[in-house]
Design an enzyme around this catalytic site. Structure first.
Site, PDB file in Angstrom:
ATOM      1  CG  LEU A   1       6.363  -7.496   8.079  1.00 35.98           C
ATOM      2  CD1 LEU A   1       6.480  -8.897   8.675  1.00 35.98           C
ATOM      3  CD2 LEU A   1       6.106  -7.590   6.580  1.00 35.98           C
ATOM      4  CG  HIS A   2       0.809  -3.158   7.247  1.00 40.64           C
ATOM      5  ND1 HIS A   2      -0.152  -3.971   6.696  1.00 40.64           N
ATOM      6  CD2 HIS A   2       1.481  -2.620   6.203  1.00 40.64           C
ATOM      7  CE1 HIS A   2      -0.083  -3.905   5.395  1.00 40.64           C
ATOM      8  NE2 HIS A   2       0.913  -3.106   5.052  1.00 40.64           N
ATOM      9  CD  GLU A   3      -3.802  -7.470  11.921  1.00 42.50           C
ATOM     10  OE1 GLU A   3      -2.841  -7.482  12.717  1.00 42.50           O
ATOM     11  OE2 GLU A   3      -4.506  -8.471  11.699  1.00 42.50           O
TER      12      GLU A   3
ATOM     13  CG  HIS B   1       2.766  -7.257   5.505  1.00 46.73           C
ATOM     14  ND1 HIS B   1       2.952  -5.937   5.845  1.00 46.73           N
ATOM     15  CD2 HIS B   1       3.098  -7.354   4.192  1.00 46.73           C
ATOM     16  CE1 HIS B   1       3.384  -5.274   4.801  1.00 46.73           C
ATOM     17  NE2 HIS B   1       3.480  -6.095   3.777  1.00 46.73           N
TER      18      HIS B   1
ATOM     19  CD  GLN C   1       8.944  -4.660  -5.901  1.00 42.75           C
ATOM     20  OE1 GLN C   1       9.303  -5.828  -5.830  1.00 42.75           O
ATOM     21  NE2 GLN C   1       7.775  -4.263  -5.439  1.00 42.75           N
TER      22      GLN C   1
ATOM     23  CB  SER D   1       5.074  -0.475   4.304  1.00 42.24           C
ATOM     24  OG  SER D   1       4.777  -1.846   4.407  1.00 42.24           O
TER      25      SER D   1
HETATM   26  O1  PAF Z   1       3.872  -6.531  -2.567  1.00 37.07           O
HETATM   27  C1  PAF Z   1       5.069  -6.460  -2.248  1.00 37.07           C
HETATM   28  O2  PAF Z   1       5.414  -6.173  -1.099  1.00 37.07           O
HETATM   29  C2  PAF Z   1       6.140  -6.716  -3.297  1.00 37.07           C
HETATM   30  O3  PAF Z   1       5.761  -6.219  -4.540  1.00 37.07           O
HETATM   31  C3  PAF Z   1       6.536  -8.200  -3.396  1.00 37.07           C
HETATM   32  C4  PAF Z   1       5.379  -9.071  -3.886  1.00 37.07           C
HETATM   33  C5  PAF Z   1       7.024  -8.707  -2.046  1.00 37.07           C
HETATM   34  C6  PAF Z   1       7.687  -8.358  -4.408  1.00 37.07           C
HETATM   35  O4  PAF Z   1       8.798  -7.640  -4.021  1.00 37.07           O
END
Ligand code: PAF
Length: 294
Positions: free
Chosen positions: A35-37, A39, A63, A188
């Site tokens: 995570l960063h700012e 998020h 994905q 990230s």
């Molecule tokens: O944006 C993301 O970090 C990802 O695509 C998500 C929405 C968490 C789905 O894995």
């Protein structure tokens, strides 16, 4: 903040919360961690608007395509837990791959139309993985609101379409991209960049800011695309995956010679590789603002 690693304990916690606070909203911030700012700003917004904020942290294998960075995707769950708590999260949901996909899942959520261009074209199958995991998270958490960053504008368009098409009773809240001081969109993946790549990566946000001026001057989508390409191409290490100027949120192509008009929104979106790191960024332009400047 409490940590849940199983779907059952998360559901039990949310059910108990809803029983005790029947009028409170539940917010979900789906993330893949590191995570960063950007998020943190989503978590803070959810915490300000909702009684309970759930942050999910799950690097979703579905994905990532073959040869993409699933294995080396940066991970630091302890730091993520501290950042989530500091930003106001109440629950951190950190399931294993086995918890989310206990067997080879036979079901996929495929969104057509808005997935045809941009990352949908250059990362085949990516949005099938996103649609599938986000709909699983929606079913697991049953939030009232879900918060997503606009750096992934196409992802927001996909999730809004899916939410409407499948009648999820969830409000999708798109949140502004958070940028470093020089304009680079926070991601990230920025951690992968070498010093020189990091210096050059600023061309993405520069080119997108300039696109604003080019559209205000009356350039059409393909002329603006060419100028954005030229600017990004001036960085020696930049390897362009795509540059596109499209209508937003439909993500369809404006006609040749068409100008951004009042009542319309267009997006300029780019994906550029620096070495093995693929960065994306975008900017959305409103025809109403362009008209106000002519
Ligand atoms: O944006 C993301 O970090 C990802 O695509 C998500 C929405 C968490 C789905 O894995």
């Amino acid at each position: 903040m409490i940590l849940c690693t199983t779907i059952d304990e998360l559901r039990a916690y949310i059910r108990a919360y809803r029983t005790e606070h029947p009028d409170a909203l539940v917010g979900l911030v789906p993330t893949m961690g590191y995570l960063h700012e950007g998020h943190a700003s989503l978590i803070r917004r959810s915490a300000a608007e909702c009684g309970l904020t759930v942050v999910s942290l799950f690097v979703n294998p579905l994905q990532f395509g073959p040869g993409e960075d699933f294995d080396r995707y940066p991970r630091d769950p302890e730091r993520d837990a501290a950042l989530s708590a500091a930003a106001g999260a109440d629950v951190l949901f950190m399931p294993s791959v086995e918890e989310m996909y206990p067997r080879a899942s036979a079901t996929r959520v495929l969104v057509s139309g808005v997935t045809e261009r941009l990352c949908g074209a250059s990362r085949p199958g990516h949005f099938d993985g996103v649609g599938t995991v986000v709909s699983k998270l929606f079913h697991i958490v049953l939030p009232d609101r879900a918060y997503f960053g606009m750096k992934d504008a196409q992802q927001v368009a996909v999730i809004v379409t899916m939410t409407e098409d499948l009648n999820f009773p969830i409000e999708i809240v798109p949140c502004e991209t958070v940028r470093e001081a020089d304009g680079l969109a926070m991601s990230s993946r920025n951690v992968y960049l070498s010093e020189q790549e990091r210096r050059e990566a600023v061309v993405l946000s520069q080119a997108l800011s300039r696109a604003d001026g080019w559209l205000r001057e009356g350039l059409d989508a393909s002329e603006t695309t060419a100028r954005v390409r030229e600017h990004i191409g001036s960085a020696p290490l930049a390897d362009i995956d795509y540059v596109d100027v499209l209508r937003f949120p439909e993500l369809t192509e404006p006609a040749p010679g068409e100008r951004l008009a009042p009542g319309q929104r267009w997006i300029a979106a780019v994906a550029v590789r620096f070495g093995r790191t693929r960065l994306i960024d975008n900017r959305i332009f409103s025809g109403d603002e362009v008209a106000a400047h002519v």
